[in-house]
Design an enzyme around this catalytic site. Structure first.
Site, PDB file in Angstrom:
ATOM      1  N   GLY A   1       0.857  -1.188   0.000  1.00  0.00           N
ATOM      2  CA  GLY A   1       0.000   0.000   0.000  1.00  0.00           C
ATOM      3  C   GLY A   1       0.891   1.236   0.000  1.00  0.00           C
ATOM      4  N   ALA A   2       2.055   1.101  -0.642  1.00  0.00           N
ATOM      5  CA  ALA A   2       3.080   2.155  -0.558  1.00  0.00           C
ATOM      6  C   ALA A   2       2.725   3.414  -1.331  1.00  0.00           C
ATOM      7  CB  ALA A   2       4.420   1.604  -1.066  1.00  0.00           C
ATOM      8  N   ALA A   3       1.700   3.347  -2.201  1.00  0.00           N
ATOM      9  CA  ALA A   3       1.335   4.544  -2.977  1.00  0.00           C
ATOM     10  C   ALA A   3       0.378   5.445  -2.206  1.00  0.00           C
ATOM     11  CB  ALA A   3       0.703   4.131  -4.306  1.00  0.00           C
ATOM     12  N   GLY A   4      -0.066   5.034  -1.035  1.00  0.00           N
ATOM     13  CA  GLY A   4      -1.126   5.747  -0.331  1.00  0.00           C
ATOM     14  C   GLY A   4      -0.640   6.897   0.536  1.00  0.00           C
TER      15      GLY A   4
ATOM     16  N   ILE B   1      -0.470   7.125   3.739  1.00  0.00           N
ATOM     17  CA  ILE B   1       0.488   6.675   4.760  1.00  0.00           C
ATOM     18  C   ILE B   1       1.724   6.091   4.080  1.00  0.00           C
ATOM     19  CG2 ILE B   1       0.903   5.008   6.613  1.00  0.00           C
ATOM     20  CD1 ILE B   1      -2.172   5.120   7.137  1.00  0.00           C
TER      21      ILE B   1
ATOM     22  N   ARG C   1     -11.229   6.502   6.360  1.00  0.00           N
ATOM     23  CA  ARG C   1     -12.569   7.016   6.703  1.00  0.00           C
ATOM     24  C   ARG C   1     -12.857   8.368   6.070  1.00  0.00           C
ATOM     25  NH1 ARG C   1     -13.987   7.568  12.788  1.00  0.00           N
ATOM     26  NH2 ARG C   1     -11.758   7.763  13.320  1.00  0.00           N
TER      27      ARG C   1
ATOM     28  N   SER D   1      -4.074  -1.216   8.405  1.00  0.00           N
ATOM     29  CA  SER D   1      -5.395  -1.053   7.785  1.00  0.00           C
ATOM     30  C   SER D   1      -6.512  -1.241   8.801  1.00  0.00           C
ATOM     31  CB  SER D   1      -5.577  -2.081   6.662  1.00  0.00           C
ATOM     32  OG  SER D   1      -4.420  -2.159   5.866  1.00  0.00           O
TER      33      SER D   1
ATOM     34  N   ASP E   1      -1.662   5.824  18.771  1.00  0.00           N
ATOM     35  CA  ASP E   1      -2.394   6.151  20.006  1.00  0.00           C
ATOM     36  C   ASP E   1      -1.420   6.564  21.111  1.00  0.00           C
ATOM     37  OD1 ASP E   1      -4.926   5.431  18.862  1.00  0.00           O
ATOM     38  OD2 ASP E   1      -4.339   3.339  19.086  1.00  0.00           O
TER      39      ASP E   1
ATOM     40  N   ARG F   1       0.001  10.024  20.283  1.00  0.00           N
ATOM     41  CA  ARG F   1      -0.986  11.052  20.624  1.00  0.00           C
ATOM     42  C   ARG F   1      -1.081  11.248  22.134  1.00  0.00           C
ATOM     43  NH1 ARG F   1      -5.254   8.625  16.240  1.00  0.00           N
ATOM     44  NH2 ARG F   1      -4.786  10.084  14.542  1.00  0.00           N
TER      45      ARG F   1
ATOM     46  N   HIS G   1      -8.035  -0.360  18.878  1.00  0.00           N
ATOM     47  CA  HIS G   1      -7.773   0.881  18.137  1.00  0.00           C
ATOM     48  C   HIS G   1      -9.046   1.392  17.481  1.00  0.00           C
ATOM     49  CE1 HIS G   1      -5.763   3.973  15.881  1.00  0.00           C
ATOM     50  NE2 HIS G   1      -6.315   3.509  14.779  1.00  0.00           N
TER      51      HIS G   1
HETATM   52  P1  NAD Z   1      -4.979   5.787   1.065  1.00  0.00           P
HETATM   53  O1  NAD Z   1      -6.263   5.555   0.352  1.00  0.00           O
HETATM   54  O2  NAD Z   1      -4.298   7.104   0.883  1.00  0.00           O
HETATM   55  O3  NAD Z   1      -3.918   4.672   0.665  1.00  0.00           O
HETATM   56  C1  NAD Z   1      -4.218   3.313   0.666  1.00  0.00           C
HETATM   57  C2  NAD Z   1      -3.403   2.659  -0.423  1.00  0.00           C
HETATM   58  O4  NAD Z   1      -3.678   1.272  -0.401  1.00  0.00           O
HETATM   59  C3  NAD Z   1      -3.740   3.167  -1.828  1.00  0.00           C
HETATM   60  O5  NAD Z   1      -2.558   3.571  -2.468  1.00  0.00           O
HETATM   61  C4  NAD Z   1      -4.350   1.950  -2.510  1.00  0.00           C
HETATM   62  O6  NAD Z   1      -4.045   1.903  -3.896  1.00  0.00           O
HETATM   63  C5  NAD Z   1      -3.666   0.827  -1.763  1.00  0.00           C
HETATM   64  N1  NAD Z   1      -4.327  -0.472  -1.889  1.00  0.00           N
HETATM   65  C6  NAD Z   1      -5.639  -0.781  -1.863  1.00  0.00           C
HETATM   66  N2  NAD Z   1      -5.804  -2.103  -2.024  1.00  0.00           N
HETATM   67  C7  NAD Z   1      -4.581  -2.643  -2.135  1.00  0.00           C
HETATM   68  C8  NAD Z   1      -4.090  -3.964  -2.320  1.00  0.00           C
HETATM   69  N3  NAD Z   1      -4.912  -5.004  -2.406  1.00  0.00           N
HETATM   70  N4  NAD Z   1      -2.751  -4.127  -2.382  1.00  0.00           N
HETATM   71  C9  NAD Z   1      -1.891  -3.103  -2.271  1.00  0.00           C
HETATM   72  N5  NAD Z   1      -2.314  -1.833  -2.108  1.00  0.00           N
HETATM   73  C10 NAD Z   1      -3.630  -1.620  -2.043  1.00  0.00           C
HETATM   74  O7  NAD Z   1      -5.243   5.515   2.617  1.00  0.00           O
HETATM   75  P2  NAD Z   1      -4.288   5.858   3.871  1.00  0.00           P
HETATM   76  O8  NAD Z   1      -4.600   7.205   4.358  1.00  0.00           O
HETATM   77  O9  NAD Z   1      -2.886   5.523   3.530  1.00  0.00           O
HETATM   78  O10 NAD Z   1      -4.872   4.822   4.954  1.00  0.00           O
HETATM   79  C11 NAD Z   1      -4.724   3.433   4.751  1.00  0.00           C
HETATM   80  C12 NAD Z   1      -5.375   2.635   5.873  1.00  0.00           C
HETATM   81  O11 NAD Z   1      -4.719   2.893   7.110  1.00  0.00           O
HETATM   82  C13 NAD Z   1      -6.849   2.959   6.106  1.00  0.00           C
HETATM   83  O12 NAD Z   1      -7.565   1.768   6.304  1.00  0.00           O
HETATM   84  C14 NAD Z   1      -6.837   3.770   7.400  1.00  0.00           C
HETATM   85  O13 NAD Z   1      -8.039   3.677   8.116  1.00  0.00           O
HETATM   86  C15 NAD Z   1      -5.692   3.113   8.132  1.00  0.00           C
HETATM   87  N6  NAD Z   1      -5.087   3.900   9.212  1.00  0.00           N
HETATM   88  C16 NAD Z   1      -4.745   3.247  10.360  1.00  0.00           C
HETATM   89  C17 NAD Z   1      -4.141   3.916  11.396  1.00  0.00           C
HETATM   90  C18 NAD Z   1      -3.744   3.190  12.646  1.00  0.00           C
HETATM   91  O14 NAD Z   1      -3.447   3.843  13.656  1.00  0.00           O
HETATM   92  N7  NAD Z   1      -3.662   1.878  12.665  1.00  0.00           N
HETATM   93  C19 NAD Z   1      -3.865   5.283  11.279  1.00  0.00           C
HETATM   94  C20 NAD Z   1      -4.213   5.927  10.102  1.00  0.00           C
HETATM   95  C21 NAD Z   1      -4.838   5.214   9.065  1.00  0.00           C
HETATM   96  C1  LMR Z   2      -6.399   7.087  13.305  1.00  0.00           C
HETATM   97  O1  LMR Z   2      -6.479   6.772  14.506  1.00  0.00           O
HETATM   98  O2  LMR Z   2      -6.037   8.220  12.935  1.00  0.00           O
HETATM   99  C2  LMR Z   2      -6.683   6.049  12.259  1.00  0.00           C
HETATM  100  O3  LMR Z   2      -7.217   4.895  12.827  1.00  0.00           O
HETATM  101  C3  LMR Z   2      -7.517   6.558  11.130  1.00  0.00           C
HETATM  102  C4  LMR Z   2      -8.941   6.838  11.522  1.00  0.00           C
HETATM  103  O4  LMR Z   2      -9.831   6.424  10.770  1.00  0.00           O
HETATM  104  O5  LMR Z   2      -9.187   7.483  12.541  1.00  0.00           O
END
Ligand code: NAD
Ligand code: LMR
Length: 318
Positions: free
Chosen positions: A36-39, A41, A82, A119, A151, A154, A178
């Site tokens: 998910g390196a293009a996202g 995060i 979200r 995720s 968490d 923060r 979480h």
């Molecule tokens: P984003 O949409 O910017 O990036 C997600 C990336 O995942 C995209 O580049 C997408 O192309 C890629 N993707 C989707 N399906 C895939 C697959 N099968 N294989 C490889 N890549 C795939 O989202 P984001 O802001 O980076 O957030 C990603 C996730 O992290 C969300 O579910 C979010 O809720 C979660 N998150 C968790 C925490 C935590 O504390 N655990 C904190 C922030 C966000």
């Molecule tokens: C966070 O805590 O920032 C992540 O879990 C993303 C979210 O949906 O709140």
């Protein structure tokens, strides 16, 4: 590309020492894959962990196996974030399948790696990952981690601000899960020792529990926390690499298979070692305040439901 993943070889920044003072020779470098390196995060996380000139990138399911071969740590931030008004559980329908298929690839290609699940909903995606690994016969509960470092980051930040402390000195264990009320900062266990009024406890606890939602609302549809999460994930990767390299003093909070409560998964502070979780700091849950004890009881029902939902999903799909 949509499914871009990235693999970096990373040298741990520490040269760990053993008690005798003699230096351990850590492996020269470790391989970390970000799925998910293009996202939002994934991009800054890739930058933060790219401590070596060797970074390869891979795109699409056909390159996933090559990306994962020989990897020591796999970080999974793939999936949708979200939008305002949604809970993390509202992401389940999309992200559960994404995590399931990626963990299947991890099981096939690097079953011995540390697996960091970012995720959401983490309270369900970690149990899904565990079931997938069990189905593949390679589940090692000591090496599967739900990333809850944000968490802690923060909680430390808000406590340092409130009490006018140096951030670097502050450490608040955060337990439970979480999502919303399942996130429980144990303020009474803050180091250095600080006292909080009832009002401060209530305010700080709610702020930590609601911090993700605060960001989602501020971004107004453009996603959730990205840079702070990349920072937190990079810290957890660094801690894992230090543990792999033999550093005997690595502690992090993380959502893992657990026996500290009657729930099968629970976030706690753990000691990390070469083989993953070495021990759980169970003392964190001893001698908690009445406020914390009550919050613990209340969070268990929601957390239990989210865990069971993940387990049911993984087994229904078989
Ligand atoms: P984003 O949409 O910017 O990036 C997600 C990336 O995942 C995209 O580049 C997408 O192309 C890629 N993707 C989707 N399906 C895939 C697959 N099968 N294989 C490889 N890549 C795939 O989202 P984001 O802001 O980076 O957030 C990603 C996730 O992290 C969300 O579910 C979010 O809720 C979660 N998150 C968790 C925490 C935590 O504390 N655990 C904190 C922030 C966000
Ligand atoms: C966070 O805590 O920032 C992540 O879990 C993303 C979210 O949906 O709140």
């Amino acid at each position: 590309g949509r499914n871009a993943s990235l693999r970096a070889s990373v040298a741990p920044r520490i040269v760990p020492k053993v008690a005798s003072g003699s230096q351990i020779s850590p492996q020269a470098s470790y391989k970390v894959a970000v799925l998910g390196a293009a996202g939002g995060i994934g991009q800054p996380l890739g930058l933060l962990i790219k401590m070596s000139p060797l970074v390869l990138d891979f795109t699409g399911p056909s390159e996933l196996a090559n990306c994962l071969k020989g990897v020591d740590v796999v970080v999974i931030p793939a999936g949708v974030p979200r939008k305002p008004g949604m809970t993390r559980d509202d992401l389940f329908n999309i992200n559960a399948s994404i995590v399931k298929s990626l963990v299947e690839a991890v099981a096939d290609n690097c079953p011995d790696a540390f697996i960091h699940i970012i995720s959401n909903p983490v309270n369900s995606t970690v149990p899904i990952a565990a079931e997938v690994l069990k189905q593949k016969g390679v589940y090692n509960p000591k090496k599967l981690f739900g990333v809850t470092t944000l968490d802690v980051v923060r909680a430390n930040t808000f406590v340092a601000q409130k009490k006018n402390l140096k951030l670097i000195d502050v450490d608040v264990p955060v337990v439970g899960g979480h999502a919303g009320i399942t996130i429980l900062p144990l303020l009474s266990k803050t180091r250095p020792s600080v006292t909080f009024t009832g009002e401060e406890t209530e305010e700080l606890t709610k702020r930590v529990q609601n911090a993700g939602t605060e960001v989602v609302e501020a971004k107004a549809g453009a996603g959730s926390a990205t840079l702070s999460m990349a920072y937190a994930a990079a810290r957890f990767v660094e801690s894992s690499l230090r543990a792999l390299a033999g550093d005997p003093d690595v502690y992090e909070c993380t959502f893992i298979q657990s026996e500290v409560t009657d729930l099968p998964f629970f976030a706690s502070r753990v000691k990390l070692g070469k083989n993953g979780v070495e021990s759980v700091v169970s003392a964190d849950l001893e001698g908690v305040t009445e406020y914390e004890a009550k919050a613990l009881e209340v969070l268990k029902a929601e957390l239990k439901g989210s865990i069971e939902k993940g387990i049911a999903f993984a087994n229904k799909q078989q």
